[in-house]
Design a protein around this motif. Structure first.
Motif, PDB file in Angstrom:
ATOM      1  N   GLN A  64       0.932  -1.103  -0.011  1.00 55.06           N
ATOM      2  CA  GLN A  64       0.033   0.060   0.117  1.00 55.06           C
ATOM      3  C   GLN A  64       0.863   1.319   0.060  1.00 55.06           C
ATOM      4  OE1 GLN A  64      -3.827  -1.597   0.065  1.00 55.06           O
ATOM      5  NE2 GLN A  64      -3.597   0.563   0.494  1.00 55.06           N
ATOM      6  N   LYS A  65       0.726   2.423  -0.788  1.00 55.94           N
ATOM      7  CA  LYS A  65       1.392   3.602  -0.874  1.00 55.94           C
ATOM      8  C   LYS A  65       1.064   4.661   0.013  1.00 55.94           C
ATOM      9  CE  LYS A  65       1.184   2.776  -5.734  1.00 55.94           C
ATOM     10  NZ  LYS A  65       0.922   3.416  -7.007  1.00 55.94           N
ATOM     11  N   GLY A  66       1.756   5.528   0.265  1.00 52.51           N
ATOM     12  CA  GLY A  66       1.691   6.953   0.789  1.00 52.51           C
ATOM     13  C   GLY A  66       0.894   6.626   2.348  1.00 52.51           C
ATOM     14  N   GLU A  67       0.164   7.362   2.673  1.00 44.05           N
ATOM     15  CA  GLU A  67      -0.467   7.416   4.141  1.00 44.05           C
ATOM     16  C   GLU A  67      -1.341   6.017   4.395  1.00 44.05           C
ATOM     17  OE1 GLU A  67      -4.450   9.737   4.376  1.00 44.05           O
ATOM     18  OE2 GLU A  67      -3.769  10.333   2.351  1.00 44.05           O
ATOM     19  N   PHE A  68      -1.553   5.242   3.111  1.00 46.54           N
ATOM     20  CA  PHE A  68      -2.157   4.051   3.586  1.00 46.54           C
ATOM     21  C   PHE A  68      -1.298   2.722   3.706  1.00 46.54           C
ATOM     22  CE2 PHE A  68      -5.395   6.529   1.964  1.00 46.54           C
ATOM     23  CZ  PHE A  68      -6.503   6.571   2.851  1.00 46.54           C
ATOM     24  N   ALA A  69       0.364   3.142   3.726  1.00 47.45           N
ATOM     25  CA  ALA A  69       1.179   1.945   3.673  1.00 47.45           C
ATOM     26  C   ALA A  69       0.969   1.332   5.128  1.00 47.45           C
ATOM     27  CB  ALA A  69       2.629   2.481   4.038  1.00 47.45           C
ATOM     28  N   GLN A  70       1.156  -0.243   4.887  1.00 38.41           N
ATOM     29  CA  GLN A  70       0.976  -1.161   5.901  1.00 38.41           C
ATOM     30  C   GLN A  70       1.927  -1.921   6.318  1.00 38.41           C
ATOM     31  OE1 GLN A  70      -1.995  -3.645   3.893  1.00 38.41           O
ATOM     32  NE2 GLN A  70      -3.558  -2.545   4.929  1.00 38.41           N
ATOM     33  N   ALA A  71       2.316  -1.928   7.728  1.00 38.65           N
ATOM     34  CA  ALA A  71       3.072  -2.800   8.251  1.00 38.65           C
ATOM     35  C   ALA A  71       2.192  -4.140   8.540  1.00 38.65           C
ATOM     36  CB  ALA A  71       3.782  -2.448   9.428  1.00 38.65           C
ATOM     37  N   LYS A  72       2.851  -5.336   8.328  1.00 42.38           N
ATOM     38  CA  LYS A  72       2.238  -6.761   8.700  1.00 42.38           C
ATOM     39  C   LYS A  72       2.902  -7.643   9.471  1.00 42.38           C
ATOM     40  CE  LYS A  72       0.158  -6.388   3.770  1.00 42.38           C
ATOM     41  NZ  LYS A  72       0.278  -7.311   2.340  1.00 42.38           N
ATOM     42  N   LEU A  73       2.098  -8.529  10.185  1.00 46.79           N
ATOM     43  CA  LEU A  73       2.603  -9.496  11.287  1.00 46.79           C
ATOM     44  C   LEU A  73       1.815 -10.794  10.473  1.00 46.79           C
ATOM     45  CD1 LEU A  73       4.203 -10.634  13.366  1.00 46.79           C
ATOM     46  CD2 LEU A  73       2.179 -10.067  14.883  1.00 46.79           C
ATOM     47  N   VAL A  74       2.529 -11.646   9.806  1.00 49.00           N
ATOM     48  CA  VAL A  74       2.101 -12.715   9.176  1.00 49.00           C
ATOM     49  C   VAL A  74       2.417 -14.017   9.792  1.00 49.00           C
ATOM     50  CG1 VAL A  74       2.092 -11.210   6.904  1.00 49.00           C
ATOM     51  CG2 VAL A  74       4.115 -13.003   7.220  1.00 49.00           C
ATOM     52  N   ARG A  75       1.442 -14.880   9.553  1.00 43.49           N
ATOM     53  CA  ARG A  75       1.707 -16.546  10.008  1.00 43.49           C
ATOM     54  C   ARG A  75       0.974 -17.412   9.123  1.00 43.49           C
ATOM     55  NH1 ARG A  75      -1.046 -18.389  15.055  1.00 43.49           N
ATOM     56  NH2 ARG A  75      -3.138 -17.385  15.197  1.00 43.49           N
ATOM     57  N   VAL A  76       1.075 -18.681   9.401  1.00 44.67           N
ATOM     58  CA  VAL A  76       0.312 -19.643   8.700  1.00 44.67           C
ATOM     59  C   VAL A  76      -0.132 -20.639   9.999  1.00 44.67           C
ATOM     60  CG1 VAL A  76       0.714 -21.796   7.660  1.00 44.67           C
ATOM     61  CG2 VAL A  76       1.799 -19.872   6.707  1.00 44.67           C
ATOM     62  N   ILE A  77      -1.576 -20.703   9.749  1.00 52.06           N
ATOM     63  CA  ILE A  77      -2.065 -21.494  10.915  1.00 52.06           C
ATOM     64  C   ILE A  77      -2.214 -23.072  10.467  1.00 52.06           C
ATOM     65  CG2 ILE A  77      -4.455 -21.872  11.972  1.00 52.06           C
ATOM     66  CD1 ILE A  77      -4.995 -18.721  11.524  1.00 52.06           C
ATOM     67  N   LYS A  78      -2.416 -23.224   9.132  1.00 53.66           N
ATOM     68  CA  LYS A  78      -2.469 -24.662   8.590  1.00 53.66           C
ATOM     69  C   LYS A  78      -1.889 -24.438   7.150  1.00 53.66           C
ATOM     70  CE  LYS A  78      -4.526 -28.491   9.314  1.00 53.66           C
ATOM     71  NZ  LYS A  78      -4.318 -29.305  10.397  1.00 53.66           N
ATOM     72  N   GLY A  79      -0.745 -25.521   6.936  1.00 54.81           N
ATOM     73  CA  GLY A  79       0.064 -25.645   5.908  1.00 54.81           C
ATOM     74  C   GLY A  79       1.378 -24.975   5.935  1.00 54.81           C
ATOM     75  N   LYS A  80       1.692 -24.824   4.681  1.00 58.05           N
ATOM     76  CA  LYS A  80       3.179 -24.253   4.632  1.00 58.05           C
ATOM     77  C   LYS A  80       3.037 -23.190   3.575  1.00 58.05           C
ATOM     78  CE  LYS A  80       6.469 -26.957   3.330  1.00 58.05           C
ATOM     79  NZ  LYS A  80       7.567 -28.040   3.256  1.00 58.05           N
ATOM     80  N   VAL A  81       3.948 -22.029   3.474  1.00 52.99           N
ATOM     81  CA  VAL A  81       4.034 -21.226   2.716  1.00 52.99           C
ATOM     82  C   VAL A  81       5.528 -20.681   2.543  1.00 52.99           C
ATOM     83  CG1 VAL A  81       1.629 -20.478   2.775  1.00 52.99           C
ATOM     84  CG2 VAL A  81       3.581 -18.907   3.784  1.00 52.99           C
ATOM     85  N   LEU A  82       6.117 -20.350   1.396  1.00 54.94           N
ATOM     86  CA  LEU A  82       7.183 -19.575   1.212  1.00 54.94           C
ATOM     87  C   LEU A  82       6.588 -17.964   1.217  1.00 54.94           C
ATOM     88  CD1 LEU A  82      10.445 -19.510   0.893  1.00 54.94           C
ATOM     89  CD2 LEU A  82       9.909 -19.033  -1.526  1.00 54.94           C
ATOM     90  N   ASP A  83       7.145 -17.136   2.251  1.00 57.97           N
ATOM     91  CA  ASP A  83       6.804 -15.875   2.442  1.00 57.97           C
ATOM     92  C   ASP A  83       7.960 -14.948   1.980  1.00 57.97           C
ATOM     93  OD1 ASP A  83       4.292 -14.450   3.630  1.00 57.97           O
ATOM     94  OD2 ASP A  83       6.156 -13.537   4.779  1.00 57.97           O
ATOM     95  N   VAL A  84       7.716 -13.797   1.515  1.00 63.32           N
ATOM     96  CA  VAL A  84       8.485 -13.222   0.821  1.00 63.32           C
ATOM     97  C   VAL A  84       8.355 -11.460   1.222  1.00 63.32           C
ATOM     98  CG1 VAL A  84       9.623 -12.192  -1.177  1.00 63.32           C
ATOM     99  CG2 VAL A  84       9.101 -14.678  -1.141  1.00 63.32           C
ATOM    100  N   ALA A  85       9.456 -11.059   1.648  1.00 62.46           N
ATOM    101  CA  ALA A  85       9.106  -9.312   2.129  1.00 62.46           C
ATOM    102  C   ALA A  85      10.304  -8.695   1.123  1.00 62.46           C
ATOM    103  CB  ALA A  85       9.716  -9.164   3.275  1.00 62.46           C
TER     104      ALA A  85
END
Length: 181
Positions: A64-85
């Motif tokens: 999200q750009k500008g004043e609506f930029a977001q920080a996120k705290l991410v997690r997986v409850i079920k399964g597996k992902v490759l997460d990229v920042a």
């Protein structure tokens, strides 16, 4: 809770303390005071999101750009992902660099992605239930993204390209070089 700063300043890998016994397990997935003390700044999450996806679904790289930029705290409850920042902070020494990590129901790791980053993930298991907190409300007009297969970024998504399931919208995202920040 154990906190490790990634190679991208302000982006943290979080490993919760898990209490297991014959009944199962318990963990504290989020505690605002502990979290803010660990990362050294105040983050006030205002929105929780959840997605359910099949193997090969790639969502991202979004921001999200500008004043609506977001920080996120991410997690997986079920399964597996490759997460990229992906660091999109122009004044950062790691601008254009990415960090990737497997998040799963087994390892229970979380990733804190600060404002100024793009974020995405691909599902590595048959299905995945993915949850994340945001510190700002979503605004459609502030959406941005970077194409997942940008050759400059060279992200290893751990799946063959023919296994990926990507939305039409995400397939039209620009490269980092053509991004209008």
């Amino acid at each position: 809770m154990q906190l490790t700063e990634t190679k991208l300043k302000g982006c943290f890998l979080i490993e919760p303390t898990v209490f297991e016994d014959k009944r199962g397990y318990f963990l504290e997935s989020y505690n605002q005071k502990t979290f803010n003390d660990l990362i050294g700044c105040e983050v006030d999450f205002v929105q929780d999101n959840e997605s359910y996806s099949s193997k090969g679904v790639l969502r991202g790289l979004h921001f999200q750009k500008g004043e609506f930029a977001q920080a996120k705290l991410v997690r997986v409850i079920k399964g597996k992902v490759l997460d990229v920042a992906l660091d999109l902070r122009k004044d950062s020494p790691t601008f254009g660099e990415h960090y990737s990590v497997e998040l799963s129901e087994e390892n229970k790791k979380q990733l804190f992605v600060p404002r100024g980053f793009a974020h995405g993930f691909v599902v590595l298991s048959e299905t995945a239930l993915f949850a994340y907190k945001c510190d700002n409300f979503y605004n459609k007009n502030s959406e941005g993204g970077v194409i997942y297969n940008d050759k400059i970024l060279n992200i290893n998504w751990q799946l063959n390209p023919d296994e990926l399931i990507i939305s039409e919208k995400d397939l039209k995202l620009p490269t980092l070089e053509n991004l209008d920040l």
